[in-house]
Write an enzyme that holds these catalytic residues in place. Structure first.
Site, PDB file in Angstrom:
ATOM      1  N   CYS A   1       0.881  -1.173   0.000  1.00 43.17           N
ATOM      2  CA  CYS A   1       0.000   0.000   0.000  1.00 43.17           C
ATOM      3  C   CYS A   1       0.918   1.221   0.000  1.00 43.17           C
ATOM      4  O   CYS A   1       2.134   1.088  -0.048  1.00 43.17           O
ATOM      5  CB  CYS A   1      -0.989  -0.015   1.162  1.00 43.17           C
ATOM      6  SG  CYS A   1      -0.314   0.334   2.792  1.00 43.17           S
TER       7      CYS A   1
ATOM      8  N   GLY B   1      -0.723   0.597   6.716  1.00 40.70           N
ATOM      9  CA  GLY B   1      -2.089   0.084   6.770  1.00 40.70           C
ATOM     10  C   GLY B   1      -2.162  -1.381   6.387  1.00 40.70           C
ATOM     11  O   GLY B   1      -2.876  -2.165   7.023  1.00 40.70           O
TER      12      GLY B   1
ATOM     13  N   HIS C   1      15.449 -12.717  12.136  1.00 43.34           N
ATOM     14  CA  HIS C   1      15.166 -12.580  13.562  1.00 43.34           C
ATOM     15  C   HIS C   1      13.688 -12.681  13.920  1.00 43.34           C
ATOM     16  O   HIS C   1      13.360 -13.091  15.026  1.00 43.34           O
ATOM     17  CB  HIS C   1      15.702 -11.247  14.086  1.00 43.34           C
ATOM     18  CG  HIS C   1      17.193 -11.206  14.162  1.00 43.34           C
ATOM     19  ND1 HIS C   1      17.875 -10.113  14.654  1.00 43.34           N
ATOM     20  CD2 HIS C   1      18.150 -12.097  13.806  1.00 43.34           C
ATOM     21  CE1 HIS C   1      19.173 -10.340  14.602  1.00 43.34           C
ATOM     22  NE2 HIS C   1      19.369 -11.539  14.087  1.00 43.34           N
TER      23      HIS C   1
ATOM     24  N   ARG D   1      11.181 -15.423  21.561  1.00 40.62           N
ATOM     25  CA  ARG D   1      10.519 -14.118  21.514  1.00 40.62           C
ATOM     26  C   ARG D   1       9.258 -14.163  20.651  1.00 40.62           C
ATOM     27  O   ARG D   1       8.237 -13.555  21.005  1.00 40.62           O
ATOM     28  CB  ARG D   1      11.484 -13.073  20.973  1.00 40.62           C
ATOM     29  CG  ARG D   1      12.645 -12.827  21.912  1.00 40.62           C
ATOM     30  CD  ARG D   1      13.725 -12.006  21.275  1.00 40.62           C
ATOM     31  NE  ARG D   1      14.837 -11.859  22.210  1.00 40.62           N
ATOM     32  CZ  ARG D   1      16.059 -11.514  21.848  1.00 40.62           C
ATOM     33  NH1 ARG D   1      16.333 -11.259  20.588  1.00 40.62           N
ATOM     34  NH2 ARG D   1      17.007 -11.418  22.749  1.00 40.62           N
TER      35      ARG D   1
END
Length: 150
Positions: free
Chosen positions: A66, A71, A99, A137
């Site tokens: 976009c 968005g 990562h 994580r």
């Protein structure tokens, strides 16, 4: 490799370039549109089906475009199994995969040129997830995560 792709009106040109590039490197493409220049459209109408397709495991990766990339990324990231990364340069593309194990790349059409876009896509697709501490994580990202580090 199957890539799902979708964009609003600002990304139609780049989506066409990316589709040609992906075809040349042997990827299959599921294109959710927009397919023509012209009218302005709402990016969620094209990002939702792209993200849903990736979330269901029907594509290896997704590419969304976009104007700012924001968005599109926000829309895709509403899906629990999606990790959409807003990417504006090669290093961020590399780190998004290595990562963060991003499975969708969100590109800002108004801020990249055609050479940058293709380099970014190439790096994103060729980079492998490192795992290790990054895997721990990533398991903590979902809001309803029951991840216990012990």
């Amino acid at each position: 490799m199957l890539i799902a792709i979708g964009s609003d009106h600002t990304g139609v040109y780049y989506k066409s370039l990316i589709n040609n590039f992906l075809t040349k490197i042997g990827c299959k493409i599921k294109d959710f549109g927009l397919f023509e220049y012209g009218e302005k459209v709402d990016y969620p109408d094209f990002i939702h089906p792209t993200a849903e397709f990736v979330e269901k495991g029907k594509a290896d990766f997704g590419i969304i475009i976009c104007g700012s990339g924001n968005g599109a990324a926000m829309t895709a990231n509403k899906y629990e199994k999606i990790r959409a990364a807003l990417v504006w340069n090669k290093e961020v593309a590399f780190l998004a995969r290595k990562h963060n194990n991003a499975n969708i790349i969100s590109l800002p059409a108004r801020f990249l040129d055609k050479n940058e876009i293709l380099e970014i896509v190439d790096i994103f697709l060729k980079t492998n997830f490192e795992g290790g501490r990054h895997k721990i994580r990533i398991k903590k990202i979902p809001i309803n995560s029951k991840y216990n580090p012990q």
